[in-house]
Design a protein around this motif. Sequence first.
Motif, PDB file in Angstrom:
ATOM      1  N   GLN A  79      95.427  29.892  62.121  1.00  0.00           N
ATOM      2  CA  GLN A  79      95.201  31.329  62.180  1.00  0.00           C
ATOM      3  C   GLN A  79      94.697  31.817  60.824  1.00  0.00           C
ATOM      4  O   GLN A  79      95.350  31.648  59.812  1.00  0.00           O
ATOM      5  CB  GLN A  79      96.507  32.059  62.535  1.00  0.00           C
ATOM      6  CG  GLN A  79      96.360  33.549  62.677  1.00  0.00           C
ATOM      7  CD  GLN A  79      95.645  33.947  63.946  1.00  0.00           C
ATOM      8  OE1 GLN A  79      95.400  33.115  64.817  1.00  0.00           O
ATOM      9  NE2 GLN A  79      95.290  35.193  64.053  1.00  0.00           N
ATOM     10  N   VAL A  80      93.531  32.431  60.836  1.00  0.00           N
ATOM     11  CA  VAL A  80      92.940  32.942  59.598  1.00  0.00           C
ATOM     12  C   VAL A  80      93.628  34.247  59.210  1.00  0.00           C
ATOM     13  O   VAL A  80      93.847  35.131  60.044  1.00  0.00           O
ATOM     14  CB  VAL A  80      91.433  33.169  59.777  1.00  0.00           C
ATOM     15  CG1 VAL A  80      90.850  33.838  58.548  1.00  0.00           C
ATOM     16  CG2 VAL A  80      90.729  31.836  60.055  1.00  0.00           C
ATOM     17  N   GLN A  81      93.956  34.351  57.950  1.00  0.00           N
ATOM     18  CA  GLN A  81      94.510  35.589  57.417  1.00  0.00           C
ATOM     19  C   GLN A  81      93.628  36.080  56.284  1.00  0.00           C
ATOM     20  O   GLN A  81      93.213  35.290  55.434  1.00  0.00           O
ATOM     21  CB  GLN A  81      95.933  35.384  56.938  1.00  0.00           C
ATOM     22  CG  GLN A  81      96.911  35.076  58.074  1.00  0.00           C
ATOM     23  CD  GLN A  81      98.346  34.981  57.598  1.00  0.00           C
ATOM     24  OE1 GLN A  81      98.611  34.546  56.485  1.00  0.00           O
ATOM     25  NE2 GLN A  81      99.278  35.390  58.445  1.00  0.00           N
ATOM     26  N   LEU A  82      93.359  37.375  56.274  1.00  0.00           N
ATOM     27  CA  LEU A  82      92.503  37.987  55.261  1.00  0.00           C
ATOM     28  C   LEU A  82      93.275  39.100  54.559  1.00  0.00           C
ATOM     29  O   LEU A  82      93.929  39.916  55.223  1.00  0.00           O
ATOM     30  CB  LEU A  82      91.251  38.570  55.916  1.00  0.00           C
ATOM     31  CG  LEU A  82      90.402  37.600  56.747  1.00  0.00           C
ATOM     32  CD1 LEU A  82      89.284  38.358  57.451  1.00  0.00           C
ATOM     33  CD2 LEU A  82      89.842  36.495  55.884  1.00  0.00           C
ATOM     34  N   ALA A 125      86.427  55.655  52.027  1.00  0.00           N
ATOM     35  CA  ALA A 125      86.791  55.062  53.314  1.00  0.00           C
ATOM     36  C   ALA A 125      87.846  53.990  53.086  1.00  0.00           C
ATOM     37  O   ALA A 125      88.113  53.604  51.937  1.00  0.00           O
ATOM     38  CB  ALA A 125      85.575  54.443  53.995  1.00  0.00           C
ATOM     39  N   VAL A 126      88.401  53.499  54.169  1.00  0.00           N
ATOM     40  CA  VAL A 126      89.182  52.270  54.125  1.00  0.00           C
ATOM     41  C   VAL A 126      88.199  51.126  54.355  1.00  0.00           C
ATOM     42  O   VAL A 126      87.436  51.154  55.325  1.00  0.00           O
ATOM     43  CB  VAL A 126      90.288  52.255  55.191  1.00  0.00           C
ATOM     44  CG1 VAL A 126      91.041  50.922  55.154  1.00  0.00           C
ATOM     45  CG2 VAL A 126      91.256  53.412  54.970  1.00  0.00           C
ATOM     46  N   TYR A 127      88.223  50.161  53.437  1.00  0.00           N
ATOM     47  CA  TYR A 127      87.315  49.024  53.507  1.00  0.00           C
ATOM     48  C   TYR A 127      88.059  47.805  54.042  1.00  0.00           C
ATOM     49  O   TYR A 127      89.151  47.477  53.564  1.00  0.00           O
ATOM     50  CB  TYR A 127      86.731  48.729  52.130  1.00  0.00           C
ATOM     51  CG  TYR A 127      85.643  49.707  51.752  1.00  0.00           C
ATOM     52  CD1 TYR A 127      85.957  51.024  51.445  1.00  0.00           C
ATOM     53  CD2 TYR A 127      84.301  49.320  51.711  1.00  0.00           C
ATOM     54  CE1 TYR A 127      84.964  51.938  51.114  1.00  0.00           C
ATOM     55  CE2 TYR A 127      83.302  50.213  51.379  1.00  0.00           C
ATOM     56  CZ  TYR A 127      83.642  51.529  51.088  1.00  0.00           C
ATOM     57  OH  TYR A 127      82.658  52.434  50.771  1.00  0.00           O
ATOM     58  N   TYR A 128      87.438  47.141  55.026  1.00  0.00           N
ATOM     59  CA  TYR A 128      88.031  45.985  55.676  1.00  0.00           C
ATOM     60  C   TYR A 128      87.147  44.763  55.483  1.00  0.00           C
ATOM     61  O   TYR A 128      85.919  44.867  55.567  1.00  0.00           O
ATOM     62  CB  TYR A 128      88.179  46.218  57.174  1.00  0.00           C
ATOM     63  CG  TYR A 128      89.057  47.383  57.572  1.00  0.00           C
ATOM     64  CD1 TYR A 128      88.531  48.660  57.713  1.00  0.00           C
ATOM     65  CD2 TYR A 128      90.418  47.194  57.798  1.00  0.00           C
ATOM     66  CE1 TYR A 128      89.337  49.737  58.077  1.00  0.00           C
ATOM     67  CE2 TYR A 128      91.229  48.254  58.169  1.00  0.00           C
ATOM     68  CZ  TYR A 128      90.678  49.521  58.305  1.00  0.00           C
ATOM     69  OH  TYR A 128      91.480  50.579  58.665  1.00  0.00           O
ATOM     70  N   CYS A 129      87.754  43.626  55.274  1.00  0.00           N
ATOM     71  CA  CYS A 129      86.975  42.395  55.344  1.00  0.00           C
ATOM     72  C   CYS A 129      87.199  41.757  56.711  1.00  0.00           C
ATOM     73  O   CYS A 129      88.247  41.952  57.348  1.00  0.00           O
ATOM     74  CB  CYS A 129      87.314  41.430  54.216  1.00  0.00           C
ATOM     75  SG  CYS A 129      88.915  40.637  54.294  1.00  0.00           S
ATOM     76  N   THR A 168      86.152  38.227  64.401  1.00  0.00           N
ATOM     77  CA  THR A 168      87.408  38.072  65.124  1.00  0.00           C
ATOM     78  C   THR A 168      88.648  38.168  64.252  1.00  0.00           C
ATOM     79  O   THR A 168      89.748  38.339  64.765  1.00  0.00           O
ATOM     80  CB  THR A 168      87.434  36.725  65.851  1.00  0.00           C
ATOM     81  OG1 THR A 168      87.125  35.673  64.927  1.00  0.00           O
ATOM     82  CG2 THR A 168      86.415  36.693  66.976  1.00  0.00           C
ATOM     83  N   TYR A 169      88.481  38.034  62.950  1.00  0.00           N
ATOM     84  CA  TYR A 169      89.612  38.141  62.040  1.00  0.00           C
ATOM     85  C   TYR A 169      89.380  39.306  61.083  1.00  0.00           C
ATOM     86  O   TYR A 169      88.274  39.478  60.558  1.00  0.00           O
ATOM     87  CB  TYR A 169      89.802  36.843  61.268  1.00  0.00           C
ATOM     88  CG  TYR A 169      90.055  35.656  62.160  1.00  0.00           C
ATOM     89  CD1 TYR A 169      89.043  34.754  62.464  1.00  0.00           C
ATOM     90  CD2 TYR A 169      91.316  35.451  62.730  1.00  0.00           C
ATOM     91  CE1 TYR A 169      89.282  33.673  63.300  1.00  0.00           C
ATOM     92  CE2 TYR A 169      91.557  34.375  63.559  1.00  0.00           C
ATOM     93  CZ  TYR A 169      90.528  33.495  63.840  1.00  0.00           C
ATOM     94  OH  TYR A 169      90.769  32.430  64.678  1.00  0.00           O
ATOM     95  N   TRP A 170      90.444  40.077  60.877  1.00  0.00           N
ATOM     96  CA  TRP A 170      90.343  41.287  60.080  1.00  0.00           C
ATOM     97  C   TRP A 170      91.503  41.380  59.093  1.00  0.00           C
ATOM     98  O   TRP A 170      92.633  40.977  59.399  1.00  0.00           O
ATOM     99  CB  TRP A 170      90.373  42.526  60.978  1.00  0.00           C
ATOM    100  CG  TRP A 170      89.184  42.612  61.881  1.00  0.00           C
ATOM    101  CD1 TRP A 170      88.999  41.985  63.080  1.00  0.00           C
ATOM    102  CD2 TRP A 170      87.989  43.372  61.648  1.00  0.00           C
ATOM    103  NE1 TRP A 170      87.772  42.297  63.603  1.00  0.00           N
ATOM    104  CE2 TRP A 170      87.134  43.150  62.747  1.00  0.00           C
ATOM    105  CE3 TRP A 170      87.563  44.211  60.622  1.00  0.00           C
ATOM    106  CZ2 TRP A 170      85.875  43.748  62.844  1.00  0.00           C
ATOM    107  CZ3 TRP A 170      86.313  44.800  60.725  1.00  0.00           C
ATOM    108  CH2 TRP A 170      85.487  44.574  61.829  1.00  0.00           C
TER     109      TRP A 170
END
Length: 119
Positions: free
Chosen positions: A1-4, A92-96, A107-109
């Motif tokens: 499971q990828v975690q960012l 803003a809120v920035y997401y990778c 698919t991963y956030w």
Amino acid sequence: QVQLVESGGGLVQAGGSLRLTCTASGGTFMRYSMAWFRQAPGKEREFVAGISLSGVNRSYVDSTKGRFTISRDNAKNAMFLQMNSLRPEDTAVYYCASRLANVGPYTYWGQGTQVTVSA
């Protein structure tokens, strides 16, 4: 499971700079294309910048071209967003985000990091 996990957000005056970092774990980082998205209050999440597996190919939303630079360090499982000449509308809120290879939806956030640019 990828975690960012994102870091580096904060409060900055217009014209200033910030550098965001996204650190990944749980997968083979170099197998994933990466991107930054952002969501301002009352607005939909939008694509900001993307980078290919090797880092050679990069893309940007028009409003950030010439001001933002996306990069990655596969040896450190990390992606970066250097943001210069910041404007209040960049708040803003920035997401990778990541996806396997270069196809399909992201698919991963990460959980997001707040960037606030004061006038």
